[in-house]
Design a protein around this motif. Structure first.
Motif, PDB file in Angstrom:
ATOM      1  N   GLU A  30     -14.593   9.946 -10.048  1.00  0.00           N
ATOM      2  CA  GLU A  30     -13.383   9.944  -9.236  1.00  0.00           C
ATOM      3  C   GLU A  30     -12.560  11.198  -9.471  1.00  0.00           C
ATOM      4  O   GLU A  30     -11.770  11.591  -8.629  1.00  0.00           O
ATOM      5  N   ALA A  68     -15.023   7.243   4.715  1.00  0.00           N
ATOM      6  CA  ALA A  68     -15.730   6.982   3.456  1.00  0.00           C
ATOM      7  C   ALA A  68     -14.833   6.191   2.502  1.00  0.00           C
ATOM      8  O   ALA A  68     -15.300   5.290   1.809  1.00  0.00           O
ATOM      9  N   GLY A  69     -13.551   6.523   2.486  1.00  0.00           N
ATOM     10  CA  GLY A  69     -12.598   5.793   1.652  1.00  0.00           C
ATOM     11  C   GLY A  69     -12.472   4.334   2.048  1.00  0.00           C
ATOM     12  O   GLY A  69     -12.151   3.482   1.227  1.00  0.00           O
ATOM     13  N   ASP A  70     -12.746   4.053   3.315  1.00  0.00           N
ATOM     14  CA  ASP A  70     -12.717   2.678   3.821  1.00  0.00           C
ATOM     15  C   ASP A  70     -14.102   2.034   3.774  1.00  0.00           C
ATOM     16  O   ASP A  70     -14.330   0.991   4.401  1.00  0.00           O
ATOM     17  N   ALA A  71     -15.032   2.653   3.064  1.00  0.00           N
ATOM     18  CA  ALA A  71     -16.404   2.161   2.893  1.00  0.00           C
ATOM     19  C   ALA A  71     -17.188   2.117   4.206  1.00  0.00           C
ATOM     20  O   ALA A  71     -18.145   1.376   4.334  1.00  0.00           O
ATOM     21  N   LYS A  72     -16.807   2.929   5.173  1.00  0.00           N
ATOM     22  CA  LYS A  72     -17.543   3.048   6.433  1.00  0.00           C
ATOM     23  C   LYS A  72     -18.450   4.272   6.316  1.00  0.00           C
ATOM     24  O   LYS A  72     -18.222   5.317   6.931  1.00  0.00           O
ATOM     25  N   LEU A  73     -19.477   4.124   5.478  1.00  0.00           N
ATOM     26  CA  LEU A  73     -20.295   5.269   5.089  1.00  0.00           C
ATOM     27  C   LEU A  73     -21.168   5.808   6.221  1.00  0.00           C
ATOM     28  O   LEU A  73     -21.335   7.022   6.340  1.00  0.00           O
ATOM     29  N   VAL A 100     -21.326  11.236   0.138  1.00  0.00           N
ATOM     30  CA  VAL A 100     -21.630  10.014   0.887  1.00  0.00           C
ATOM     31  C   VAL A 100     -23.083   9.619   0.657  1.00  0.00           C
ATOM     32  O   VAL A 100     -23.390   8.439   0.447  1.00  0.00           O
ATOM     33  N   LEU A 103     -23.295   7.838  -2.543  1.00  0.00           N
ATOM     34  CA  LEU A 103     -22.801   6.468  -2.424  1.00  0.00           C
ATOM     35  C   LEU A 103     -23.827   5.555  -1.770  1.00  0.00           C
ATOM     36  O   LEU A 103     -23.875   4.368  -2.049  1.00  0.00           O
ATOM     37  N   LEU A 104     -24.658   6.136  -0.910  1.00  0.00           N
ATOM     38  CA  LEU A 104     -25.708   5.368  -0.241  1.00  0.00           C
ATOM     39  C   LEU A 104     -26.997   5.302  -1.063  1.00  0.00           C
ATOM     40  O   LEU A 104     -27.974   4.699  -0.637  1.00  0.00           O
TER      41      LEU A 104
END
Length: 187
Positions: A30, A68-73, A100, A103-104
């Protein structure tokens, strides 16, 4: 005298304690998004106010980061691709798309984008610093300690506090001291 608990510690102190007690854990990603590199600039973005391509690329990138912050990758990935298409010479959207991908769980794709970000940034500026940290994290995760150390050393020279923290954790003497401290703390 009252007992000392984790709740009595500042966030920084908790992070230091966590780093001491879990030196092999790769944490602190982070920090990559913090403004510690605010003094660094990306020369490729200098003309952002006058070049409509750069301005559009930056706009798309900002929207993608919010997604991305809203988890809409998936949506973030799509917008970062459009940001890259608008101005392929900008290293920042390449590096953000790599985040991203991480994260995936798509580390191969992430490394490809990190390499492109490093090439475009010449390993300097804000994006070069962040890309070096990301690559160092991935190398450390795959047990390439020497490679990770090299990336963190370069990023630390650019001013990354996160990279300096990682270098301390990679120091074998620090790891030994941390292990001894954990043993003492068990009693």
């Amino acid at each position: 005298m009252g007992s000392l608990t984790k709740d009595c510690l500042s966030e920084h102190d908790r992070q230091v304690l966590e780093s001491i007690l879990n030196p092999s854990q790769i944490g602190g990603e982070e920090y990559l998004l913090q403004e510690e590199e605010a003094h660094l600039v990306d020369p490729q973005d200098a003309e952002g106010e006058t070049d409509p391509r750069l301005k559009e690329s930056q706009r798309l990138e900002i929207e993608a980061i919010a997604l991305a912050g809203d988890a809409k990758l998936a949506e973030a990935l799509e917008l970062l691709g459009k940001s890259i298409e608008a101005a392929p010479e900008r290293p920042a959207p390449w590096n953000n798309r790599a985040q991203v991908y991480c994260l995936l769980g798509k580390e191969t794709e992430a490394l490809q984008d990190i390499e492109e970000a490093l090439k475009l940034s010449n390993g300097s500026g804000r994006t070069g610093c962040r890309a070096l940290c990301q690559r160092g994290i991935l190398k450390r995760k795959s047990n390439d300690v020497d490679g990770a150390r090299q990336d963190f050393e370069q990023a630390a020279k650019l001013g990354s506090k996160f990279a300096r923290t990682q270098l301390i954790e990679l120091n074998p003497f620090a790891a030994l001291c941390n292990q001894m401290l954990r043993e003492v703390m068990k009693f």
